[in-house]
Each structure stands twice: as structure tokens, then as C-alpha cells.
Design a protein around this motif. Structure first.
Motif, PDB file in Angstrom:
ATOM      1  N   MET A  41       0.836  -1.197   0.000  1.00 45.98           N
ATOM      2  CA  MET A  41       0.000   0.000   0.000  1.00 45.98           C
ATOM      3  C   MET A  41       0.877   1.256   0.000  1.00 45.98           C
ATOM      4  SD  MET A  41      -3.048  -1.048  -0.277  1.00 45.98           S
ATOM      5  CE  MET A  41      -4.206   0.206   0.161  1.00 45.98           C
ATOM      6  N   TYR A  42       1.971   1.182   0.744  1.00 39.82           N
ATOM      7  CA  TYR A  42       2.843   2.355   0.805  1.00 39.82           C
ATOM      8  C   TYR A  42       3.424   2.659  -0.575  1.00 39.82           C
ATOM      9  CZ  TYR A  42       6.640   5.458   2.090  1.00 39.82           C
ATOM     10  OH  TYR A  42       7.489   6.523   2.159  1.00 39.82           O
ATOM     11  N   GLU A  43       3.868   1.632  -1.259  1.00 43.07           N
ATOM     12  CA  GLU A  43       4.485   1.813  -2.569  1.00 43.07           C
ATOM     13  C   GLU A  43       3.472   2.147  -3.660  1.00 43.07           C
ATOM     14  OE1 GLU A  43       7.673   1.980  -3.096  1.00 43.07           O
ATOM     15  OE2 GLU A  43       8.286   1.334  -1.101  1.00 43.07           O
ATOM     16  N   SER A  44       2.216   1.777  -3.444  1.00 41.30           N
ATOM     17  CA  SER A  44       1.203   1.914  -4.491  1.00 41.30           C
ATOM     18  C   SER A  44       0.279   3.111  -4.314  1.00 41.30           C
ATOM     19  CB  SER A  44       0.355   0.631  -4.542  1.00 41.30           C
ATOM     20  OG  SER A  44       1.176  -0.482  -4.797  1.00 41.30           O
ATOM     21  N   THR A  45       0.490   3.907  -3.276  1.00 43.47           N
ATOM     22  CA  THR A  45      -0.360   5.079  -3.022  1.00 43.47           C
ATOM     23  C   THR A  45       0.536   6.274  -2.710  1.00 43.47           C
ATOM     24  OG1 THR A  45      -0.514   4.740  -0.628  1.00 43.47           O
ATOM     25  CG2 THR A  45      -2.134   3.589  -2.010  1.00 43.47           C
ATOM     26  N   ASP A  46      -0.075   7.410  -2.429  1.00 47.28           N
ATOM     27  CA  ASP A  46       0.717   8.578  -2.040  1.00 47.28           C
ATOM     28  C   ASP A  46       0.769   8.745  -0.519  1.00 47.28           C
ATOM     29  OD1 ASP A  46      -1.871   9.375  -1.641  1.00 47.28           O
ATOM     30  OD2 ASP A  46      -1.710  11.240  -2.778  1.00 47.28           O
ATOM     31  N   CYS A  47       0.482   7.678   0.216  1.00 45.78           N
ATOM     32  CA  CYS A  47       0.567   7.731   1.684  1.00 45.78           C
ATOM     33  C   CYS A  47       2.009   7.989   2.102  1.00 45.78           C
ATOM     34  CB  CYS A  47       0.103   6.411   2.306  1.00 45.78           C
ATOM     35  SG  CYS A  47      -1.644   6.082   2.125  1.00 45.78           S
ATOM     36  N   LYS A  48       2.169   8.922   3.021  1.00 47.52           N
ATOM     37  CA  LYS A  48       3.508   9.228   3.527  1.00 47.52           C
ATOM     38  C   LYS A  48       3.879   8.355   4.721  1.00 47.52           C
ATOM     39  CE  LYS A  48       3.395  13.942   1.795  1.00 47.52           C
ATOM     40  NZ  LYS A  48       2.393  13.621   0.822  1.00 47.52           N
ATOM     41  N   GLU A  49       2.869   7.913   5.434  1.00 42.67           N
ATOM     42  CA  GLU A  49       3.032   7.006   6.574  1.00 42.67           C
ATOM     43  C   GLU A  49       1.845   6.051   6.581  1.00 42.67           C
ATOM     44  OE1 GLU A  49       4.979   9.331  10.306  1.00 42.67           O
ATOM     45  OE2 GLU A  49       2.850   9.672   9.960  1.00 42.67           O
ATOM     46  N   TYR A  79     -13.118  10.555   5.313  1.00 40.88           N
ATOM     47  CA  TYR A  79     -11.779   9.971   5.296  1.00 40.88           C
ATOM     48  C   TYR A  79     -11.487   9.197   4.021  1.00 40.88           C
ATOM     49  CZ  TYR A  79     -12.111  11.310  10.124  1.00 40.88           C
ATOM     50  OH  TYR A  79     -12.278  12.044  11.258  1.00 40.88           O
ATOM     51  N   GLY A  80     -12.448   8.462   3.532  1.00 45.55           N
ATOM     52  CA  GLY A  80     -12.253   7.662   2.334  1.00 45.55           C
ATOM     53  C   GLY A  80     -11.585   6.335   2.639  1.00 45.55           C
ATOM     54  N   LEU A  81     -11.556   5.486   1.633  1.00 50.20           N
ATOM     55  CA  LEU A  81     -10.993   4.147   1.785  1.00 50.20           C
ATOM     56  C   LEU A  81      -9.970   3.870   0.697  1.00 50.20           C
ATOM     57  CD1 LEU A  81     -14.206   1.958   2.294  1.00 50.20           C
ATOM     58  CD2 LEU A  81     -12.723   2.889   4.071  1.00 50.20           C
ATOM     59  N   LEU A  82      -8.878   3.275   1.101  1.00 47.16           N
ATOM     60  CA  LEU A  82      -7.955   2.637   0.178  1.00 47.16           C
ATOM     61  C   LEU A  82      -8.185   1.147   0.362  1.00 47.16           C
ATOM     62  CD1 LEU A  82      -4.669   4.674   0.780  1.00 47.16           C
ATOM     63  CD2 LEU A  82      -6.261   4.859  -1.149  1.00 47.16           C
ATOM     64  N   VAL A  83      -8.506   0.463  -0.707  1.00 45.66           N
ATOM     65  CA  VAL A  83      -8.907  -0.939  -0.618  1.00 45.66           C
ATOM     66  C   VAL A  83      -7.857  -1.822  -1.279  1.00 45.66           C
ATOM     67  CG1 VAL A  83     -10.685  -2.626  -1.216  1.00 45.66           C
ATOM     68  CG2 VAL A  83     -11.337  -0.275  -0.638  1.00 45.66           C
ATOM     69  N   TYR A  84      -7.347  -2.771  -0.500  1.00 43.88           N
ATOM     70  CA  TYR A  84      -6.434  -3.770  -1.027  1.00 43.88           C
ATOM     71  C   TYR A  84      -7.266  -4.938  -1.541  1.00 43.88           C
ATOM     72  CZ  TYR A  84      -3.084  -7.570  -1.248  1.00 43.88           C
ATOM     73  OH  TYR A  84      -2.342  -8.624  -1.675  1.00 43.88           O
ATOM     74  N   PRO A  85      -7.135  -5.271  -2.822  1.00 43.76           N
ATOM     75  CA  PRO A  85      -7.944  -6.368  -3.360  1.00 43.76           C
ATOM     76  C   PRO A  85      -7.484  -7.714  -2.799  1.00 43.76           C
ATOM     77  CG  PRO A  85      -6.417  -5.545  -5.027  1.00 43.76           C
ATOM     78  CD  PRO A  85      -6.255  -4.678  -3.814  1.00 43.76           C
ATOM     79  N   GLU A  87      -4.016  -0.834  -6.912  1.00 40.92           N
ATOM     80  CA  GLU A  87      -3.394  -1.867  -7.724  1.00 40.92           C
ATOM     81  C   GLU A  87      -2.113  -2.294  -7.020  1.00 40.92           C
ATOM     82  OE1 GLU A  87      -1.819  -2.236 -12.236  1.00 40.92           O
ATOM     83  OE2 GLU A  87      -3.666  -1.102 -11.912  1.00 40.92           O
ATOM     84  N   ALA A  88      -2.143  -3.502  -6.510  1.00 39.92           N
ATOM     85  CA  ALA A  88      -1.009  -4.026  -5.746  1.00 39.92           C
ATOM     86  C   ALA A  88      -0.943  -5.533  -5.972  1.00 39.92           C
ATOM     87  CB  ALA A  88      -1.201  -3.713  -4.259  1.00 39.92           C
TER      88      ALA A  88
END
Length: 168
Positions: free
Chosen positions: A1-9, A102-108, A127-128
């Protein structure tokens, strides 16, 4: 998720008790926190959090997100969940507030079914690489006396072995 999004932490929030799950298969909350902390300790972009140990129980995600946002006004929080959790997401307390604020980031997850929530503007499927590994699967292997050597960091395995976690 870290590598596939713009999340900083990425913060791993350990909950004392998920209101939608049985606690029978779970280790004690402090053991679980130690496992998470140990697993992410050497990763600057990851953080283990025991914040839900200090807020009223049961811990509902909306309350945790609200608390974290109030205490960290310089940060923007988004919830990361697996697509398996998306199926029951409408059962979560104030799920619409989570989606809207907040929204959701979903890992398939492999083999997961479609959800109508996938069409929500604040839901992003990331996409991961698909890994068919879950905490339930790892606990099952441990109960069966099988190796988890390539699934967990060695220090985490040491804690599990030394504390005899998940053996029942």
C-alpha cells in the motif's frame, strides 16, 4: 500500500476488540501490539499505534479516526482495508462518515466479490500484488505446528514462540 499510493506514513492501529469479530482466536491486545510494533519497527514509513487502548471501548473506527484527526490536525487520514472487509463495511458504525470524511484505500483480496461501494467516489482500489495470506491463515498454520518462517519477520516469530501465542 505504501508503494502503491501517495501515503507518507501507514499507521497500524491495534484494537483491543473489533466489535464485529470474536476475540477467541486473538492474542491479548498487548501481545498483538508488541507483534505489530516489532514487525514495523525498522520501517520509517510505518507506525504501530495503541491509541485504541486509551479511548472508550468498544473501539469504533469512526471514533478512532476522529480522535486521530483532532490530535494530529497536520495529517490527513484515510482508512486502508482489504476488499473482504468492504463486504461488511455497511455494518460499521457511521460508515458513511468514514467514506465521506476519510475515504478508503482498498487492497484487493483474491477471489473477492464485487461490492456496490466500489463505485463510491472516496473508495480507491489500489493496484497491488495479490497475496493470498491473512492473519487468520498465519494463526491456523501456527496452531497446526507449521512453519511461518517466510511469512513473518524472525523477531515476530520469536515473540509468538516465546509467549506460546495462537497455539490453542
Amino acid at each position: 500500500m505504501y508503494e502503491s499510493t501517495d501515503c507518507k506514513e501507514i499507521w497500524f492501529v491495534v484494537t483491543p476488540q473489533n466489535p464485529l469479530k470474536s476475540s477467541k482466536s486473538l492474542a491479548h491486545e498487548h501481545d498483538r501490539y508488541d507483534l505489530v510494533r516489532t514487525a514495523v519497527d525498522d520501517q520509517y514509513q510505518f507506525r504501530a499505534s495503541d491509541i485504541e487502548f486509551r479511548i472508550p471501548k468498544p473501539s469504533y473506527t469512526i471514533d478512532t479516526l476522529t480522535y486521530l484527526s483532532e490530535k494530529n490536525p497536520d495529517k490527513e487520514f484515510v482508512l486502508i482495508i482489504g476488499s473482504d472487509n468492504l463486504r461488511s463495511f455497511k455494518k460499521w458504525k457511521n460508515y458513511k462518515m468514514i467514506l465521506n470524511y476519510y475515504g478508503l484505500l482498498v487492497y484487493p483480496r483474491p477471489g473477492d466479490k464485487e461490492s456496490p461501494l466500489l463505485d463510491h467516489e472516496n473508495v480507491q482500489v489500489v493496484e497491488a500484488p495479490l497475496l493470498d495470506i491473512s492473519a487468520s491463515y498465519i494463526r491456523k498454520l501456527i496452531r497446526e505446528g507449521k512453519s511461518v518462517k517466510y511469512l513473518l519477520p524472525a523477531p515476530v516469530i520469536d515473540i509468538i514462540d516465546n509467549r506460546h501465542l495462537f497455539n490453542n
